[in-house]
Structures are given as C-alpha cells and as structure tokens.
Design a protein around this motif. Sequence first.
Motif, PDB file in Angstrom:
ATOM      1  N   VAL B 205       0.862  -1.191   0.000  1.00 21.16           N
ATOM      2  CA  VAL B 205       0.000   0.000   0.000  1.00 21.16           C
ATOM      3  C   VAL B 205       0.892   1.234   0.000  1.00 21.16           C
ATOM      4  O   VAL B 205       1.803   1.345   0.828  1.00 21.16           O
ATOM      5  N   ASN B 206       0.633   2.126  -0.934  1.00 19.36           N
ATOM      6  CA  ASN B 206       1.449   3.337  -1.024  1.00 19.36           C
ATOM      7  C   ASN B 206       0.520   4.545  -0.986  1.00 19.36           C
ATOM      8  O   ASN B 206      -0.386   4.662  -1.809  1.00 19.36           O
ATOM      9  N   VAL B 207       0.739   5.414   0.003  1.00 23.41           N
ATOM     10  CA  VAL B 207      -0.093   6.620   0.145  1.00 23.41           C
ATOM     11  C   VAL B 207       0.815   7.838  -0.063  1.00 23.41           C
ATOM     12  O   VAL B 207       1.402   8.354   0.878  1.00 23.41           O
ATOM     13  N   PRO B 208       0.953   8.288  -1.309  1.00 23.67           N
ATOM     14  CA  PRO B 208       1.853   9.414  -1.545  1.00 23.67           C
ATOM     15  C   PRO B 208       1.321  10.730  -0.987  1.00 23.67           C
ATOM     16  O   PRO B 208       2.083  11.617  -0.645  1.00 23.67           O
ATOM     17  N   ASP B 209      -0.007  10.862  -0.902  1.00 26.93           N
ATOM     18  CA  ASP B 209      -0.608  12.036  -0.274  1.00 26.93           C
ATOM     19  C   ASP B 209      -2.030  11.677   0.120  1.00 26.93           C
ATOM     20  O   ASP B 209      -2.500  10.564  -0.159  1.00 26.93           O
ATOM     21  N   ALA B 210      -2.711  12.626   0.773  1.00 27.52           N
ATOM     22  CA  ALA B 210      -4.032  12.309   1.324  1.00 27.52           C
ATOM     23  C   ALA B 210      -5.065  12.024   0.238  1.00 27.52           C
ATOM     24  O   ALA B 210      -6.121  11.474   0.515  1.00 27.52           O
ATOM     25  N   GLY B 211      -4.757  12.348  -1.004  1.00 29.21           N
ATOM     26  CA  GLY B 211      -5.742  12.187  -2.062  1.00 29.21           C
ATOM     27  C   GLY B 211      -5.616  10.910  -2.860  1.00 29.21           C
ATOM     28  O   GLY B 211      -6.381  10.690  -3.805  1.00 29.21           O
ATOM     29  N   LEU B 212      -4.668  10.066  -2.530  1.00 23.76           N
ATOM     30  CA  LEU B 212      -4.439   8.880  -3.358  1.00 23.76           C
ATOM     31  C   LEU B 212      -3.858   7.728  -2.542  1.00 23.76           C
ATOM     32  O   LEU B 212      -3.016   7.938  -1.674  1.00 23.76           O
ATOM     33  N   ALA B 213      -4.328   6.534  -2.854  1.00 18.43           N
ATOM     34  CA  ALA B 213      -3.691   5.328  -2.304  1.00 18.43           C
ATOM     35  C   ALA B 213      -3.513   4.345  -3.454  1.00 18.43           C
ATOM     36  O   ALA B 213      -4.396   4.208  -4.305  1.00 18.43           O
ATOM     37  N   ARG B 214      -2.349   3.704  -3.499  1.00 20.86           N
ATOM     38  CA  ARG B 214      -2.069   2.725  -4.543  1.00 20.86           C
ATOM     39  C   ARG B 214      -1.910   1.360  -3.880  1.00 20.86           C
ATOM     40  O   ARG B 214      -1.133   1.215  -2.927  1.00 20.86           O
ATOM     41  N   PHE B 215      -2.658   0.391  -4.366  1.00 17.56           N
ATOM     42  CA  PHE B 215      -2.604  -0.961  -3.820  1.00 17.56           C
ATOM     43  C   PHE B 215      -2.022  -1.882  -4.891  1.00 17.56           C
ATOM     44  O   PHE B 215      -2.469  -1.850  -6.048  1.00 17.56           O
ATOM     45  N   ALA B 216      -1.044  -2.691  -4.529  1.00 15.22           N
ATOM     46  CA  ALA B 216      -0.435  -3.627  -5.484  1.00 15.22           C
ATOM     47  C   ALA B 216      -0.278  -4.977  -4.794  1.00 15.22           C
ATOM     48  O   ALA B 216       0.034  -5.036  -3.600  1.00 15.22           O
TER      49      ALA B 216
END
Lengths: 182, 533
Positions: B205-216
Amino acid sequence: MTENAEYKTVKAASRGDPEAVAHLYELYHTGIFRFLYYRTGSQMYAEDLTSEVFLRMVRSLAGFQPGKGTFAAWLYQIARRVLYDWYRSNAAHPLVELAESHPDPAPQPEEAASQSLDHAVLAEAIRDLSAEQQDVVILRFINGLSLEMTAEAIHRSIDAVKGLQSRGLQKLREVLTERGVL
Amino acid sequence: MNKDILAGIESEADAELVNRLQLVDHPTLAAEKASAQVTQLKAAARAQRAGSVPKSWKWILAVTGTVAVVTLVVIGVMAGLLRNVQQVQAASLDNVSGIVEISNDIGQTWTVVEDGEDLASGGGIRTYAGSSVLLTFPDGSVVQVGEEAEVYVTSLEYSKKTLKLVLLQTAGETTHWVVPIKESGQYLVNTMTGAAQVHGTVFNVNVPDAGLARFAVTDGVVAVSNAGSEVLLAAGQATLAELDGTLVPAAYDFSLKGVLESIATDGTWTVNGVSFLVTEDTRLKGEFVVGDFIHVIGRVLESGERVADLVMFSQTDKEILCFSGTVESITETEWVVSGQSVIVDNETILSDDLEVGSLVEVRFTVQEDGSWLSLEISQFTDEQGPPETKPTKQPREKGGPKGKVTETGEPEEELDGTPGPEKEQGVCDPETKQVQPEATRLAERYGVTYEEIMTWFCLNYGFGEIDLAYSMSLESGVPVADIFAMRESGLGWGLIKQTLLPKEKPVEQPDPENKNNADLTPGPGPSPNKGKN
C-alpha cells in the motif's frame, strides 16, 4: 448550536458518522481556515492545512473529553499542532504568496497613505507579532473566541491571555501605523 | 460589537483597533475547496468507522474472556492451553532502522522507539526519512513500514489463534505478508481514499498524499474498495483509489529504475529505452530532469499503454526494468506477456512449468533496435517472504567518516516485484557526483547545504537520525551540532527528545512572554545549524 447539540454531534462524529463530521466541518472550517491564513500568510497553505486539521480531528475524536474543555478549543489545539508541524517541514520555504502581492513590507510615506486595511495587509502585519500574540489576536479579535476559550486553546491562563492581547494589539497598532494603514 | 470581544481591553485605542479588525473582509475558504474537503472527511470518517469495534461488543469480549480465563484456572487446564485463549493486543517492532516513533494518543505526542518494543491497539507509528521498521503481529503476519510513513492500529485483537486487525495508513508505503486468516478473522488496511481487505496474501500500500492510495498485490487476492465500489486484485496487479471515490480498474504493474532519457511535451517519458506516460494524476516526488536516475512505478493499461503512478528519485543505482502479466504465447525466440513481446535467448532464465496463462514477472533490457530482451521470466510469487527479524541493533561505531554507510549492515538484495524501503547506502563523499536524493530533500527541508547533511551522513548518522536532529533543533532552538554531541555521548534519541522537548504540562505560573509553550513563529525559526561551523 447549543452545547448539548454540539456534544451529540461530536459523539456521533467520534463514532464515524460522516454527516456529523461534515456538520462539524461546516461549523468550524471558516474559523480554522482564517486562523491558519493569518498564521501562514498564505491562502494556499491555509487551505491545505485546514484539510489536515479536520483529518486529524477525525482520527483524534475518540480522545476528545468533553469534561476537560470545549470542542472549539480542542480543535484549535489541533490547528496549532498542525501549524507547528508545517513550520517544521517548511522551515526553508519562503512565503512566496504574500511576498508577491506585497513586495515591500515598508512602503514609502506617499505609498503608505494609499494602503487600506485589507486581509493581506493585516496578515503581513500580524506576522510581526510574537507567535503567542498572533494566536491571541487572531483567536480573540478575528475569530471572536472568548477569553476563556482562547486561554484553553493556547494552554495559558486568562490573565496571560489578557496580557498577550494587550501587548499584541499595541504591537499591531505600531506596525499598522508604521505602514500608514492606521 | 460583541461585548465578549472587548473583555480585557483597557484602552480606547485598543477598542478602536479591535473595531477595525472586525470590519476587515476576512478571507474564506473557496466553496469548491470546502466541498472537496468535506468529501475527503466523510471518506475518512467512514474509514474510521469501518475500523472501529462497537463498545458493546468489546464489553462482551472482555466479559467472555474473563469468564473463560477464570473457568480455565479453576479447572486447572494446562498452561499451554491457557496461551491459546490469551488475547494479545500488540505488534512487536523489529528491524528498527533510522528513526521510528510511536504514539499512544492518536498522533498528539510521539516517542522514539527501539527494537523489541510493542505497538498496542490504538497506537500509531511513524518513520522519518530513510527509516523503516517491521511490525510482527501475534499470528505471524508482518508489515514492513517504509520511510516517512504513518500508520495507526485502529484495532487489534488476537484470540484463539485468530487475528482481527484494522490499520489506518495515512502516509508512506507499507508491504504486508499476511498469514492466512480464518473466516472469523479480519485483516483490513484503510487509507483516506480506499481500503484493502485480505485473507492471506502479500500486498503493498502506497499513500503518496491524502488524495491517493495505490494498492499492489504480490501474492494471492486482495479486495480493494473505495466509496462503495470494489476491485479484486490478483498477483501482479495494482489499482488506485482516489479522493473523489474513483477506483481504477485492476491493471498489471510495472517498475523501472534507470536513467531518465527524455521528457516529451505530450507527457511521454523514457527510462532506459522504455517509454511511459506521465499524466496530471501521476505523483512526482521531486523535480526531474533528463539524466536523473529515477524509480517509476506504474500500470500497464489494457491498451498496452504504460502509465506512471509514482515517480521518485531512485536510492540505488542498480538498473531494474520489470513488468508483470499473463503469458499469452510462447515460441522459441519470443514470448508475449499481456500484449508485450519479449525476446528469449539462451541466457534468459526461465522458471519451470511456465505455460500460456501463467502469471509471470519479466525482467528485461532494451536492445539497440528497441526490442525487449528478457533476462528472466519467473512465476509471480513471493518466494522470499518477509525480511527476517533481527532482534538486536548493532551499536553505533564511533569515529570519523566511513567509506560506505548502511543502517543495518549489508545492503539488501532487491525483492523482485515487491517494492519496499531500500537501505541507505552511498559513497560517503559530500562532494561526490553521485547525489544522495535523501540528502538533497533534507537540505531543502531545513534550509542547509547538501554538503552539511552529507557531513553528518558520513559520520555514520542515518538520514532518519539527521531528519530528527534537525527537526528537534528547529523546535527546541538547540544547535544541531549539540544534539549530535548528545547522541555521541551515548544518549538514546528517545532521551534526547525527552530532554529537549519535554511534553507540555498545564502552566501553573503564567508567563505571558514565554514562547516555549509553542514556538510557532513563522520564517526560518531557530537556525538548525546555529553555532556550528
């Protein structure tokens, strides 16, 4: 909103009720935004930090104890902490926004005569006050918090707040006079 | 004018000024911004609610647990059986690298931690620059928390060998190795924009900022949800959960580490001969120019287009080009994997049992004619598992600059297809042409020179330690050199922080001019390098 109604809203928000959270945002976001605007001198930063304050509010609501103080004061405590974290991580970044709109903080007398007291001029002048004086002047005279609530928000006694507001207003008057606004 | 406003005002001049302040047209938050923030907050509230356990249920659990324990004691059941019903509500912290802090009051105050400490239910953990930590949960599930991350354990219950865990990740990157969870168990990772629910898998899980989360996903299947919609991710796939409720379709992952060769005006960038699109939704963690050594994480869309999700400076100079997908055709010299043709030669390493339909990861290089030569095609699984825990931390070596610096010993090999925090490494020469991106970032953050940061790095301090020292210097006004001197004298970072920044206490004797309560003065503040030459 009565104290009881606010208490119920806070309780509902602490249980994760999105509508209650939205209601608290509606009630307080203008005050929080103005506090952050005058403390940072930047519309853009104040917008971002307002968002951060309310996100932290959501995370922390479970820890709010109504018996220990008012919700508004508690929220301003979060705002001050957010502000501190922001200063910490942006210490090297100049506040470009204000500098661009008001490139010369000490205008010549003939220019000064035309200055009026708008929010940008006020924001710049407020930054000449000490941190605590800024907090008190903004909370008391821009956001309209009572002495008691301001004292609670900044963890000081009421007497200390009175002293800070007196010296803060005096300093602000001097700065605005120097700049030809008063 | 409101009477309360004038409370404590003693002069007419002050009252007049207050009146003027009241008449100013104070700014307000733009309606569209406010509306977006409300949407974000509602999502956060829902995420919080999803992670909470009703108090009544907690009470029932508590009573049930107590009765069970008492009964077992009375009938004299063996101690081993007792362990099975004991509730463990903490994760252990291992492999603490750099500076890691925990909070037990939902992010209000933070304390530096060492290996072996616990993170209880309700606690939070955050990491500084170049820092990382492993969380091991009672069932053996492991989470690797990367640098500059913030994660809260919303709830953690372990009973009868069943884990019920809800995390809230607000920043940074985490990689999860989840032990298969029983049906009655739960493993849920919330972010501000989406949630991942799993029952035994490996994912990131990668949360680069409060507006986006990337799940791989690396292994198994993960259900990702956002604002009522759900996407199932298989191994090798990724999705993005955005603030407006968007959940993009599952797509295969790609990762590139190499030299940025070109930036075209249409948004096409090229790294080591591989082109991809940088869109307005791509998160750029830095300002990049041709020649930079960068790390790109993205997705291969159904159309075959590669879209970058995150672009950052690479912290290693090892070139890696890889992507994942399904094998569509196999010939002696050419394979097609999810629409991408790759050449296979005698030197290509091929896993056993690969066939059309296999899910694979391809490591490749781009040849002069632009074709992709596969170096290795392997079954997409997490063969390596989580990093091994190292129970004790090596003491700091005193002395001068070293040639090479790592925080935890030997540099770790790259985990194929499993993004994770990389070890700090690099040549210890402040003027080297091999720029350390972390040092550049810290230099910018604290308004000091790159060389100054590298000087501390060369004295064997990790970037997390440097980050913490400068932030404490800024907050306390104590010169940063003095803070490092305290560390050299043998004091732990926790004690140093406690000494320099004692927790706030109620003020007994008010002192109106005392600024220690909250030094929020804007501008440069206390110079981080004051008194240091």
